[in-house]
Design a protein around this motif. Structure first.
Motif, PDB file in Angstrom:
ATOM      1  N   ILE A  78       0.860  -1.178   0.000  1.00 23.12           N
ATOM      2  CA  ILE A  78       0.000   0.000   0.000  1.00 23.12           C
ATOM      3  C   ILE A  78       0.898   1.230   0.000  1.00 23.12           C
ATOM      4  CG2 ILE A  78      -1.801   1.249   1.246  1.00 23.12           C
ATOM      5  CD1 ILE A  78      -2.472  -1.505   2.592  1.00 23.12           C
ATOM      6  N   LEU A  79       0.681   2.120  -0.957  1.00 22.13           N
ATOM      7  CA  LEU A  79       1.523   3.315  -1.040  1.00 22.13           C
ATOM      8  C   LEU A  79       0.899   4.479  -0.285  1.00 22.13           C
ATOM      9  CD1 LEU A  79       2.551   3.218  -4.809  1.00 22.13           C
ATOM     10  CD2 LEU A  79       3.775   2.317  -2.836  1.00 22.13           C
ATOM     11  N   HIS A  80      -0.422   4.585  -0.325  1.00 21.30           N
ATOM     12  CA  HIS A  80      -1.067   5.764   0.229  1.00 21.30           C
ATOM     13  C   HIS A  80      -2.563   5.510   0.345  1.00 21.30           C
ATOM     14  CE1 HIS A  80      -2.980   9.822  -0.225  1.00 21.30           C
ATOM     15  NE2 HIS A  80      -2.085  10.089   0.695  1.00 21.30           N
ATOM     16  N   VAL A  81      -3.167   6.055   1.402  1.00 23.18           N
ATOM     17  CA  VAL A  81      -4.633   5.995   1.507  1.00 23.18           C
ATOM     18  C   VAL A  81      -5.157   7.368   1.925  1.00 23.18           C
ATOM     19  CG1 VAL A  81      -4.699   3.533   2.076  1.00 23.18           C
ATOM     20  CG2 VAL A  81      -4.590   5.206   3.924  1.00 23.18           C
ATOM     21  N   ASP A  82      -6.366   7.663   1.510  1.00 22.03           N
ATOM     22  CA  ASP A  82      -6.958   8.985   1.743  1.00 22.03           C
ATOM     23  C   ASP A  82      -8.451   8.790   2.013  1.00 22.03           C
ATOM     24  OD1 ASP A  82      -7.444  11.685   1.812  1.00 22.03           O
ATOM     25  OD2 ASP A  82      -7.277  11.977  -0.359  1.00 22.03           O
ATOM     26  N   VAL A  83      -8.906   9.244   3.165  1.00 22.45           N
ATOM     27  CA  VAL A  83     -10.315   9.080   3.541  1.00 22.45           C
ATOM     28  C   VAL A  83     -10.958  10.446   3.760  1.00 22.45           C
ATOM     29  CG1 VAL A  83     -11.923   8.041   5.204  1.00 22.45           C
ATOM     30  CG2 VAL A  83      -9.712   6.954   4.776  1.00 22.45           C
ATOM     31  N   THR A  84     -12.132  10.660   3.198  1.00 15.18           N
ATOM     32  CA  THR A  84     -12.890  11.877   3.470  1.00 15.18           C
ATOM     33  C   THR A  84     -14.204  11.505   4.160  1.00 15.18           C
ATOM     34  OG1 THR A  84     -11.990  12.944   1.503  1.00 15.18           O
ATOM     35  CG2 THR A  84     -13.935  13.958   2.477  1.00 15.18           C
ATOM     36  N   LEU A  85     -14.439  12.097   5.330  1.00 18.49           N
ATOM     37  CA  LEU A  85     -15.676  11.865   6.072  1.00 18.49           C
ATOM     38  C   LEU A  85     -16.589  13.062   5.829  1.00 18.49           C
ATOM     39  CD1 LEU A  85     -13.917  10.717   9.358  1.00 18.49           C
ATOM     40  CD2 LEU A  85     -15.164   9.231   7.776  1.00 18.49           C
ATOM     41  N   VAL A  86     -17.861  12.792   5.480  1.00 13.64           N
ATOM     42  CA  VAL A  86     -18.794  13.875   5.170  1.00 13.64           C
ATOM     43  C   VAL A  86     -19.894  13.910   6.222  1.00 13.64           C
ATOM     44  CG1 VAL A  86     -20.250  14.915   3.401  1.00 13.64           C
ATOM     45  CG2 VAL A  86     -18.362  13.408   2.719  1.00 13.64           C
ATOM     46  N   CYS A  87     -19.916  14.970   7.058  1.00 13.70           N
ATOM     47  CA  CYS A  87     -20.965  15.142   8.060  1.00 13.70           C
ATOM     48  C   CYS A  87     -20.915  16.572   8.592  1.00 13.70           C
ATOM     49  CB  CYS A  87     -20.812  14.135   9.198  1.00 13.70           C
ATOM     50  SG  CYS A  87     -19.231  14.220  10.045  1.00 13.70           S
ATOM     51  N   GLU A  88     -22.031  17.010   9.138  1.00 15.74           N
ATOM     52  CA  GLU A  88     -22.040  18.325   9.806  1.00 15.74           C
ATOM     53  C   GLU A  88     -21.451  18.166  11.212  1.00 15.74           C
ATOM     54  OE1 GLU A  88     -23.195  21.107   8.126  1.00 15.74           O
ATOM     55  OE2 GLU A  88     -23.613  19.802   6.412  1.00 15.74           O
ATOM     56  N   ALA A 128       2.805   7.410   8.939  1.00 12.80           N
ATOM     57  CA  ALA A 128       1.665   8.318   9.046  1.00 12.80           C
ATOM     58  C   ALA A 128       1.578   9.266   7.847  1.00 12.80           C
ATOM     59  CB  ALA A 128       1.761   9.115  10.342  1.00 12.80           C
ATOM     60  N   GLU A 129       2.727   9.574   7.222  1.00 10.94           N
ATOM     61  CA  GLU A 129       2.647  10.511   6.089  1.00 10.94           C
ATOM     62  C   GLU A 129       2.033   9.858   4.846  1.00 10.94           C
ATOM     63  OE1 GLU A 129       5.778   9.573   7.144  1.00 10.94           O
ATOM     64  OE2 GLU A 129       7.005   9.087   5.392  1.00 10.94           O
ATOM     65  N   ARG A 130       1.758   8.565   4.928  1.00 13.71           N
ATOM     66  CA  ARG A 130       1.091   7.904   3.808  1.00 13.71           C
ATOM     67  C   ARG A 130      -0.402   7.711   4.068  1.00 13.71           C
ATOM     68  NH1 ARG A 130       4.550   5.531   0.002  1.00 13.71           N
ATOM     69  NH2 ARG A 130       6.704   6.065   0.486  1.00 13.71           N
ATOM     70  N   VAL A 131      -0.879   8.329   5.131  1.00 10.11           N
ATOM     71  CA  VAL A 131      -2.294   8.201   5.485  1.00 10.11           C
ATOM     72  C   VAL A 131      -2.898   9.597   5.591  1.00 10.11           C
ATOM     73  CG1 VAL A 131      -3.928   7.428   7.246  1.00 10.11           C
ATOM     74  CG2 VAL A 131      -1.869   6.073   6.767  1.00 10.11           C
ATOM     75  N   SER A 132      -4.041   9.792   4.963  1.00 14.74           N
ATOM     76  CA  SER A 132      -4.714  11.083   5.031  1.00 14.74           C
ATOM     77  C   SER A 132      -6.160  10.872   5.478  1.00 14.74           C
ATOM     78  CB  SER A 132      -4.662  11.740   3.647  1.00 14.74           C
ATOM     79  OG  SER A 132      -5.636  12.751   3.559  1.00 14.74           O
ATOM     80  N   VAL A 133      -6.603  11.696   6.406  1.00 10.66           N
ATOM     81  CA  VAL A 133      -8.011  11.700   6.813  1.00 10.66           C
ATOM     82  C   VAL A 133      -8.488  13.145   6.767  1.00 10.66           C
ATOM     83  CG1 VAL A 133      -9.649  11.309   8.693  1.00 10.66           C
ATOM     84  CG2 VAL A 133      -7.789   9.677   8.316  1.00 10.66           C
ATOM     85  N   LYS A 134      -9.618  13.363   6.134  1.00 13.64           N
ATOM     86  CA  LYS A 134     -10.155  14.713   6.028  1.00 13.64           C
ATOM     87  C   LYS A 134     -11.635  14.687   6.426  1.00 13.64           C
ATOM     88  CE  LYS A 134      -9.238  15.245   1.543  1.00 13.64           C
ATOM     89  NZ  LYS A 134      -9.020  13.838   1.202  1.00 13.64           N
ATOM     90  N   GLY A 135     -12.103  15.827   6.933  1.00 10.94           N
ATOM     91  CA  GLY A 135     -13.520  15.953   7.224  1.00 10.94           C
ATOM     92  C   GLY A 135     -14.080  17.102   6.415  1.00 10.94           C
ATOM     93  N   THR A 136     -15.316  16.947   5.966  1.00  9.22           N
ATOM     94  CA  THR A 136     -15.968  18.060   5.280  1.00  9.22           C
ATOM     95  C   THR A 136     -17.455  18.016   5.603  1.00  9.22           C
ATOM     96  OG1 THR A 136     -16.250  19.191   3.154  1.00  9.22           O
ATOM     97  CG2 THR A 136     -16.398  16.786   3.132  1.00  9.22           C
ATOM     98  N   THR A 137     -18.139  19.118   5.388  1.00  5.29           N
ATOM     99  CA  THR A 137     -19.602  19.115   5.516  1.00  5.29           C
ATOM    100  C   THR A 137     -20.188  19.150   4.110  1.00  5.29           C
ATOM    101  OG1 THR A 137     -19.961  21.498   5.410  1.00  5.29           O
ATOM    102  CG2 THR A 137     -19.338  20.577   7.554  1.00  5.29           C
TER     103      THR A 137
END
Ligand code: MG
Length: 389
Positions: free
Chosen positions: A319-329, A352-361
C-alpha cells in the motif's frame, strides 16, 4: 513435508549507519527495512515460520515494524552476530525444524529464486549459501596512505550473501561447538565443523543495506521499480441511531447519536476497506464479510481493514497511500484527525505521512446536511508486483 523455518538476524547496532535508529528499522519506501525483508520471506511457500533475533533495546521498533505480520515471537540477540544466531537456533531446538534459512535483516531484496536455489542445494549437502562470484580485481592494501601491496587471484572467489541454509540439527551442533568465537557468517561456523557447504548463485540485487548511501540508492531503485500501480476507491454511508458515540476511522468519537450497521458501523474504515479491495479487484466488503453473518455483529472494523491489507500482502503488493474523506455536519472531525491517521497507519503498517483523513460538511444539503447519517469516501494507491503480461 519437512519444515523450513527462517531465522532473521536483526540484532546489530549498525555502527556504519548514521541516524537515531538502527539501520534495520530505517525507513525504505515508507516502511522499516526489516519489514521488507520479513515480507519477502513470508511470501515464500517453503518457509512456514519466521523467527527474528533482535537487540533487546529495539523491542519497540520491532513491534512497530512487524505490525500485522504473522511471525514467531522474537528472541534477544547476543554480543556478536554469531551469539545472536546461536540464541535463535537454541530457541528453535525443541521445535526442531528440518531446515533453517538464516538471513540478514538488512537484505530486503531477497527473491524467491534465490531461496529456491539455496533450499534445493540442501537436498545434496547439509549446508548451502547464496553467493556471487567475485568479478572485481582484488587488491591487498598496505600502509597509510594506502598503496597496493599485492593483486590477488580472484579465480574461484565468491562473495557470501544470505540466505544461508542448513539442516537444522547440523548447524545447531556446529554453533554449539563454536561458542565464544566471533565468526562473521554461519557458513564459517559450518566449515569449522567440517560440514560441506554448497555455493549457489546469489543475486546482485540481494544487497545488504549497510550505509546511508546504500539506503538512498535502494530507495531510488525502488522508486524507479515501476510495478503495477493501482488506485481503488470506496464509498459508504451509515445512518444515525440512538447512542452516545460514533466509530470513525477506528476512533470512538463522542456524539449525541451512534451509527447503525451490522458491525461497529465505522463508515470510514468500511470505505477504506472497499478502496483497498477495489485496487485488488477483489470485490467489496460485503462479499468478504456478509452483513447477515452474525459473527460480524458489533465487530471492530479494523478486522475488515487488516483482512484487505493481508490480501494485498499475499499478492506481494504494497500500500503506497490511503486517503479518507468523512462527510458530516457533526461531530467535528478536526479534533480527532491525528488519532484517526495514527490508528489507520497502525492497522495498515504504514508511515503516518502515507495516510490522510479529512472531514468536510455538505453545506447543510442532502442527508448528511440534515444530520441523518455520515458518508465516507476513500482512495487507496497500491503497488502490486509487475504483471506477468
Ligand atoms: Mg458500511
Amino acid at each position: 513435508m519437512a519444515e523450513t523455518l527462517a531465522l532473521v538476524v536483526a540484532a546489530g547496532r549498525g555502527r556504519r549507519f548514521g541516524g537515531a535508529r538502527p539501520k534495520q528499522y530505517a525507513r525504505l519506501a515508507g516502511q522499516p527495512l526489516l519489514r521488507h525483508t520479513l515480507r519477502a520471506l513470508r511470501q515464500h511457500p517453503a518457509v512456514s515460520g519466521i523467527l527474528t533475533v533482535i537487540h533487546p533495546d529495539d523491542r519497540q521498533y520491532y513491534d512497530a515494524a512487524t505490525a500485522g505480520l504473522d511471525l514467531l515471537p522474537p528472541v534477544d540477540g547476543g554480543a556478536t552476530r554469531q551469539a545472536s544466531v546461536r540464541n535463535g537456533l537454541e530457541s528453535l531446538a525443541e521445535r526442531r525444524p528440518e531446515r533453517v534459512l538464516i538471513h540478514d535483516g538488512a537484505r530486503p531484496f531477497l527473491s524467491a529464486a534465490v531461496v529456491d536455489r539455496t533450499l534445493a542445494a540442501l537436498d545434496r549437502e547439509p549446508a548451502a549459501i547464496a553467493a556471487l562470484p567475485v568479478t572485481d580485481t582484488l587488491k591487498r592494501g598496505s600502509g597509510e596512505p594506502t598503496v597496493i601491496a599485492e593483486t590477488l587471484p580472484r579465480e574461484r572467489l565468491w562473495a557470501a550473501q544470505t540466505p544461508q541454509a542448513f539442516r537444522f540439527g547440523a548447524i545447531l551442533e556446529a554453533h554449539r561447538a563454536a561458542a565464544g568465537l566471533d565468526l562473521t557468517d554461519d557458513a564459517a561456523v559450518a566449515e569449522r565443523a567440517g560440514l560441506p557447504v554448497a555455493l549457489v548463485m546469489g543475486d546482485p540485487a540481494n544487497v545488504k543495506v549497510t550505509t546511508e548511501d546504500d539506503l538512498a540508492r535502494t530507495e531510488r531503485a525502488l522508486a524507479a521499480g515501476g510495478g503495477d500501480v493501482r488506485v481503488g476507491n470506496g464509498f459508504d454511508v451509515h445512518r444515525f441511531a440512538p447512542g452516545d458515540h460514533v466509530m470513525l476511522c477506528g476512533i470512538a468519537v463522542p456524539h449525541t447519536a451512534g451509527l447503525s450497521g451490522h458491525s461497529d458501523a465505522d463508515v470510514g474504515l468500511h470505505a477504506l476497506t472497499d478502496a483497498l479491495l477495489g485496487a485488488l479487484g477483489a470485490g467489496d466488503i460485503g462479499m468478504h464479510f456478509p452483513p447477515n453473518d452474525t459473527r460480524w455483529r458489533g465487530a471492530d472494523s479494523a478486522h475488515f481493514l487488516s483482512h484487505a491489507r493481508d490480501l494485498i500482502e499475499k499478492r506481494g503488493g504494497r500500500i503506497l497511500h490511503v486517503d479518507v474523506t468523512l462527510v458530516c455536519e457533526r461531530p467535528k472531525i478536526g479534533p480527532h484527525r491525528a488519532a484517526m491517521v495514527e490508528r489507520i497507519a497502525g492497522i495498515l503498517g504504514l508511515a503516518a505521512e502515507r495516510v490522510s483523513v479529512k472531514g468536510t460538511t455538505s453545506e447543510g444539503l442532502g442527508f448528511t446536511g440534515r444530520g441523518e447519517g455520515i458518508a465516507a469516501q476513500a482512495t487507496a494507491t497500491v503497488r502490486l508486483p509487475d504483471a506477468p503480461w
